[in-house]
Scaffold this active site. Structure first.
Site, mmCIF file in Angstrom:
data_model
loop_
_atom_site.group_PDB
_atom_site.id
_atom_site.type_symbol
_atom_site.label_atom_id
_atom_site.label_comp_id
_atom_site.label_asym_id
_atom_site.label_seq_id
_atom_site.Cartn_x
_atom_site.Cartn_y
_atom_site.Cartn_z
ATOM 1 N N ILE A 110 -0.414 -3.225 -7.537
ATOM 2 C CA ILE A 110 -0.782 -4.386 -7.734
ATOM 3 C C ILE A 110 -2.343 -4.232 -7.309
ATOM 4 C CG2 ILE A 110 -0.543 -6.864 -7.325
ATOM 5 C CD1 ILE A 110 1.954 -5.889 -8.422
ATOM 6 N N TYR A 120 4.533 5.687 4.440
ATOM 7 C CA TYR A 120 5.023 4.236 3.569
ATOM 8 C C TYR A 120 6.308 4.048 2.953
ATOM 9 C CZ TYR A 120 3.530 0.628 0.456
ATOM 10 O OH TYR A 120 3.186 -0.590 -0.110
ATOM 11 N N ASN A 152 5.327 -9.964 4.947
ATOM 12 C CA ASN A 152 4.720 -9.311 3.828
ATOM 13 C C ASN A 152 3.211 -8.284 4.255
ATOM 14 O OD1 ASN A 152 2.978 -9.256 0.961
ATOM 15 N ND2 ASN A 152 1.669 -10.285 2.377
ATOM 16 N N THR A 199 -4.941 -5.252 -5.712
ATOM 17 C CA THR A 199 -5.303 -5.877 -4.611
ATOM 18 C C THR A 199 -6.221 -4.944 -3.542
ATOM 19 O OG1 THR A 199 -3.901 -4.877 -2.878
ATOM 20 C CG2 THR A 199 -3.234 -6.982 -4.396
HETATM 21 N N1 LIG Z 1 -1.106 -3.644 -3.902
HETATM 22 C C1 LIG Z 1 0.072 -3.091 -4.184
HETATM 23 O O1 LIG Z 1 -0.168 -2.127 -5.018
HETATM 24 C C2 LIG Z 1 1.286 -3.039 -3.535
HETATM 25 C C3 LIG Z 1 2.408 -2.300 -4.077
HETATM 26 C C4 LIG Z 1 3.878 -2.928 -3.448
HETATM 27 C C5 LIG Z 1 3.710 -3.238 -2.158
HETATM 28 N N2 LIG Z 1 2.709 -3.795 -1.712
HETATM 29 C C6 LIG Z 1 2.721 -4.303 -0.526
HETATM 30 O O2 LIG Z 1 2.303 -5.744 -0.384
HETATM 31 C C7 LIG Z 1 2.008 -6.008 0.797
HETATM 32 C C8 LIG Z 1 0.679 -6.899 0.844
HETATM 33 O O3 LIG Z 1 -0.232 -5.872 0.226
HETATM 34 P P1 LIG Z 1 -1.475 -6.385 -0.704
HETATM 35 O O4 LIG Z 1 -1.439 -5.395 -1.812
HETATM 36 O O5 LIG Z 1 -1.580 -7.965 -0.870
HETATM 37 O O6 LIG Z 1 -2.552 -5.837 0.615
HETATM 38 P P2 LIG Z 1 -3.801 -6.486 1.089
HETATM 39 O O7 LIG Z 1 -4.892 -5.562 1.664
HETATM 40 O O8 LIG Z 1 -4.931 -7.162 -0.014
HETATM 41 O O9 LIG Z 1 -3.404 -7.576 2.030
HETATM 42 C C9 LIG Z 1 -2.761 -7.370 3.195
HETATM 43 C C10 LIG Z 1 -3.216 -8.327 4.321
HETATM 44 O O10 LIG Z 1 -2.302 -8.001 5.418
HETATM 45 C C11 LIG Z 1 -3.159 -8.049 6.712
HETATM 46 N N3 LIG Z 1 -2.731 -6.998 7.787
HETATM 47 C C12 LIG Z 1 -2.702 -5.539 7.768
HETATM 48 N N4 LIG Z 1 -2.197 -5.412 8.823
HETATM 49 C C13 LIG Z 1 -1.901 -6.501 9.553
HETATM 50 C C14 LIG Z 1 -1.174 -6.672 10.802
HETATM 51 N N5 LIG Z 1 -0.975 -5.671 11.471
HETATM 52 N N6 LIG Z 1 -0.955 -7.894 11.002
HETATM 53 C C15 LIG Z 1 -1.174 -8.818 10.195
HETATM 54 N N7 LIG Z 1 -1.813 -8.698 9.192
HETATM 55 C C16 LIG Z 1 -2.271 -7.533 8.765
HETATM 56 C C17 LIG Z 1 -4.548 -7.629 5.885
HETATM 57 O O11 LIG Z 1 -5.640 -7.985 6.874
HETATM 58 C C18 LIG Z 1 -4.646 -8.222 4.502
HETATM 59 O O12 LIG Z 1 -5.361 -9.347 4.885
HETATM 60 C C19 LIG Z 1 1.854 -4.899 1.571
HETATM 61 O O13 LIG Z 1 3.168 -4.943 2.491
HETATM 62 C C20 LIG Z 1 1.883 -3.773 0.835
HETATM 63 O O14 LIG Z 1 2.602 -2.588 1.331
HETATM 64 C C21 LIG Z 1 1.601 -3.745 -2.185
#
Ligand SMILES: NC(=O)c1ccc[n+]([C@@H]2O[C@H](COP(=O)([O-])OP(=O)(O)OC[C@H]3O[C@@H](n4cnc5c(N)ncnc54)[C@H](O)[C@@H]3O)[C@@H](O)[C@H]2O)c1
Length: 250
Positions: free
Chosen positions: A190, A157, A91, A192
């Site tokens: 989302i 992305y 994730n 976040t």
């Molecule tokens: N928030 C959104 O709108 C959204 C929408 C669709 C998909 N996503 C995807 O969901 C996933 C989680 O996103 P989120 O919104 O919870 O983000 P977030 O920033 O709240 O959490 C992501 C976490 O990943 C960690 N991280 C970043 N790079 C890393 C690495 N190289 N190795 C290990 N950990 C690492 C960060 O430190 C952070 O704690 C991501 O893949 C994101 O692309 C998010």
């Protein structure tokens, strides 16, 4: 709450924040032993501590998912600590550079591919052999609405997240008859930390793209992820699941 993951071990990458945190907490709440990976040890440790304080079982491990050795270390640590590996939520992700393709910095592009796409290959590459040893397992990979539709200003992305969807299907086909299910989830926007501190106008603009009239929560994504990781989804593999408030239905 049932204990449907009792005796199961799970790895959650990017588990220190947002969607990963919600899934780690929910899995542990339903009995799983959880290895919380994050590139930042302090946030991973805080989530592991929260789980432990609530009576669950978790350990934190710092690691960069864009580095194969770190990903292997997380799998080895989960097996060393808990004896086996059954579940993985690949994730961790970053948003990366924005703008039209010709303006995107090449190093920025490569870094998004490393963190958002190569990481999922490294994850499954090391997780699957351990799941086979355990007699089967389930994997969910985080893609996005931008793994289904495009956005001219998020080329790296979009590329990585479409790749995650394809890799998920190919992996699922390779292990469908070997007891390992692999699916992808595709969240809309989302609320976040990934979104950063958006000005109100930009935030409202994102809300306006979701017919449901708001952004999603990490817990709403976690509900879907837990279902896909559970035995309730026993006939589901190689599929992509939207959780997007209607974004892609338009
Ligand atoms: N928030 C959104 O709108 C959204 C929408 C669709 C998909 N996503 C995807 O969901 C996933 C989680 O996103 P989120 O919104 O919870 O983000 P977030 O920033 O709240 O959490 C992501 C976490 O990943 C960690 N991280 C970043 N790079 C890393 C690495 N190289 N190795 C290990 N950990 C690492 C960060 O430190 C952070 O704690 C991501 O893949 C994101 O692309 C998010």
């Amino acid at each position: 709450m049932d204990n449907q993951f009792a005796g199961k071990t799970a790895i959650v990458t990017g588990g220190g924040s947002g969607i990963g945190k919600a899934v780690a907490v929910a899995l542990a709440g339903e009995g799983a032993n959880v290895l919380v990976n994050d590139i930042k040890l302090d946030v991973a440790q805080a989530v592991a501590d929260e789980i432990t304080a609530a009576g669950g079982t978790a350990i934190a491990l710092a690691g960069d998912v864009s580095k194969a050795d770190d990903v292997k270390a997380s799998v080895d640590a989960a097996v060393a600590e808990f004896g086996a590996l059954h579940l993985a939520f690949n994730n961790a992700g970053i948003s990366g550079p924005l703008g039209p393709l010709a303006d995107v910095d090449i190093d920025g592009y490569l870094s998004v591919i490393g963190v958002n796409l190569n990481s999922v290959f490294y994850g499954m590459h090391y997780q699957i052999p351990k799941m086979l040893e355990a007699g089967g397992g389930a994997i969910v990979n985080t893609s996005s609405i931008l793994g289904v539709v495009g956005d001219p200003n998020a080329v790296p992305y979009v590329t990585a997240k479409h790749g995650v969807a394809g890799m998920t299907k190919a992996a699922a086909l390779g292990y469908a008859d070997k007891g390992i299910r692999v699916n992808s989830v595709h969240p809309g926007y989302i609320d976040t930390p990934l979104l950063g501190n958006l000005p109100k106008e930009a935030y409202d603009g994102l809300v306006g793209k979701h017919p449901i009239g708001r952004l999603g929560t990490s817990e709403e994504v976690a509900e879907l992820v837990l279902f896909l990781l559970s035995d309730k989804a026993s006939f589901i593999t190689g599929s992509q699941y939207l959780v997007d408030g209607g974004y892609t239905a338009q």
